[in-house]
Design an enzyme around this catalytic site. Structure first.
Site, PDB file in Angstrom:
ATOM      1  N   GLY A 135       0.812  -1.217   0.000  1.00  0.00           N
ATOM      2  CA  GLY A 135       0.000   0.000   0.000  1.00  0.00           C
ATOM      3  C   GLY A 135       0.837   1.254   0.000  1.00  0.00           C
ATOM      4  O   GLY A 135       0.530   2.228  -0.707  1.00  0.00           O
ATOM      5  N   SER A 258      -5.770 -12.184  -3.889  1.00  0.00           N
ATOM      6  CA  SER A 258      -4.615 -13.087  -3.862  1.00  0.00           C
ATOM      7  C   SER A 258      -4.953 -14.353  -4.634  1.00  0.00           C
ATOM      8  O   SER A 258      -6.123 -14.742  -4.744  1.00  0.00           O
ATOM      9  CB  SER A 258      -4.266 -13.451  -2.419  1.00  0.00           C
ATOM     10  OG  SER A 258      -3.328 -14.510  -2.380  1.00  0.00           O
ATOM     11  N   TYR A 289      -8.227 -16.679   5.647  1.00  0.00           N
ATOM     12  CA  TYR A 289      -7.600 -15.744   4.709  1.00  0.00           C
ATOM     13  C   TYR A 289      -7.999 -16.089   3.269  1.00  0.00           C
ATOM     14  O   TYR A 289      -8.405 -15.205   2.497  1.00  0.00           O
ATOM     15  CB  TYR A 289      -6.083 -15.786   4.862  1.00  0.00           C
ATOM     16  CG  TYR A 289      -5.349 -14.893   3.887  1.00  0.00           C
ATOM     17  CD1 TYR A 289      -5.290 -13.516   4.083  1.00  0.00           C
ATOM     18  CD2 TYR A 289      -4.717 -15.426   2.766  1.00  0.00           C
ATOM     19  CE1 TYR A 289      -4.620 -12.689   3.195  1.00  0.00           C
ATOM     20  CE2 TYR A 289      -4.048 -14.613   1.867  1.00  0.00           C
ATOM     21  CZ  TYR A 289      -4.002 -13.254   2.092  1.00  0.00           C
ATOM     22  OH  TYR A 289      -3.341 -12.432   1.199  1.00  0.00           O
TER      23      TYR A 289
END
Length: 409
Positions: A135, A258, A289
């Site tokens: 980021g 992802s 996740y």
């Protein structure tokens, strides 16, 4: 197809014996003086170009008496040229379908290389989790090219330190960065963030949903939801919906997911809240996740459908495998594993390249609902393309937000 030609510092540079010309109605074509042939596509890139149909103010087009060639005259200076002045402003025609996209970058490309030569002055980007890792490199790269950055983060001290780093590198770039508090584990904080953003700007050019957590033990947020799910998906879903009034046909929404979304265990037959927020005895941090990353792709695809009439582009991406960042900070085993593979993975600048590409690449204008890896479009998982699952997640997410915030969200 573009022909094989000698290497050049600029892919747009014409090879020897070639000349660029334009028709009176603005179509660019290419002349090869050696073979005495013409073609509509650029000899290096294989792309077509257009220019404005009108000459710039002060220029006229005429026929030279002696040679009978077309000549352009600037009235004020009487300067003459055989080169059409409109060619200085020629732009590539955007692809109308994914198959026409040409891969310009790869896994070794970094974000600053993607932005080479770009001027983003006047553009506004809102980036979650912009104070560290991928980021930060995304925010830094865009700011160095003139973009105004709103850094939506939980850690104010860390964010101000990140801005100070950019100031040290280039003061003007750092001064274009602003901090807005955002705790993605709290839907009320998400709402306050959106309200603050609306005070700062009336339009968002790039919404980059970058923040995420990984390998967290089972815990519930103040809102009563499993933390990985809420931080990685639910609060981003809510933030995006709150900012809808700031999007138009020039806006790009970029969701960082992802390749782990391919290993999700979410049922394709339909979702329930217990699938998204499992109880502790059914919880495994890695699966949580993976599931949240599938939610990212499902959300992006459904959002693209809902914003299609508005013309807003929505892209989702994989930044790289096991990139060395703060993502692995929550468990010593993952910190060790990430450190072990560090020499073989992308740098943070390389990991930010696909995000920056999706947010800025000219050739993506008019396209939407695409998944990217290494700055190029590829197929996401079969589950992520399930229309019913996409809508199911949207409706369930909306219900979960309203339970906390109320119907008047």
């Amino acid at each position: 197809m573009p022909v094989q030609l000698p290497e050049s510092d600029s892919e747009d540079e014409l090879p020897p014996a070639w000349e660029e010309r334009a028709t009176s109605d603005g179509f660019v074509y290419y002349v090869n003086h050696q073979s005495k042939s013409t073609q509509w596509t650029h000899p290096r890139t294989g792309k077509m170009k257009r220019v404005s149909g009108e000459l710039p103010i002060g220029w006229t087009r005429t026929i030279e008496e002696n040679t009978r060639k077309v000549i352009f005259v600037e009235e004020k200076t009487q300067r003459k040229s055989y080169t059409d002045p409109r060619l200085a402003f020629a732009v590539e025609e955007n692809p109308t379908q994914v198959a026409e996209l040409r891969q310009r970058f790869d896994s070794g490309t970094n974000a600053l290389q993607v932005l080479h030569g770009r001027d983003l002055s006047g553009k506004v980007a809102l980036i979650t989790g912009a104070n560290t890792g991928i980021g930060f490199e995304t925010a830094r790269s865009l700011a160095l090219h003139g973009c105004e950055i709103i850094m939506a983060c939980r850690d104010e001290q860390g964010t101000r330190a990140a801005i100070a780093k950019i100031v040290d590198e280039k003061e003007a770039a750092g001064l274009r960065c602003k901090f807005v508090p955002l705790d993605l584990a709290n839907l009320h904080s998400t709402k306050r963030c959106a309200e603050e953003v609306k005070k700062l700007c009336k339009h968002i050019d790039m919404l980059i949903l970058n923040a995420g957590v990984f390998a967290l033990p089972h815990s519930l947020t103040e809102d009563g939801y499993e933390r990985t799910f809420q931080v990685n998906h639910l609060s981003h879903f809510y933030l995006t919906n709150l900012l809808m009034d700031l999007f138009d046909l020039t806006t790009r929404i970029v969701v960082v997911s992802s390749e782990s979304h391919r290993m999700s265990t979410l049922p394709a037959s339909g979702l329930s809240e217990s699938d998204l927020c499992p109880p502790q005895h059914r919880f495994w941090s890695m699966i949580a996740y993976n599931n949240s990353k599938l939610c990212n792709v499902l959300f992006a695809m459904e959002l693209a459908k809902r914003l299609k009439q508005r013309g807003t582009s929505v892209f989702v991406l994989h930044p790289g495998n096991m990139v060395s960042s703060a993502l692995s900070r929550n468990w010593w085993f993952y910190r060790f594993l990430f450190a072990l593979v560090r020499p073989f993975t992308k740098s943070l600048q390389q990991a930010a390249s696909t995000t920056v590409y999706c947010a800025t690449a000219h050739e993506l204008t008019g396209l939407t609902a695409l998944y990217f890896n290494n700055c190029y479009v590829c197929d996401p998982s079969v589950a992520s393309k399930n229309d019913t699952l996409q809508q199911n997640l949207w409706e369930l997410s909306d219900k979960m937000v309203k339970r906390v915030i109320g119907e008047s969200q």
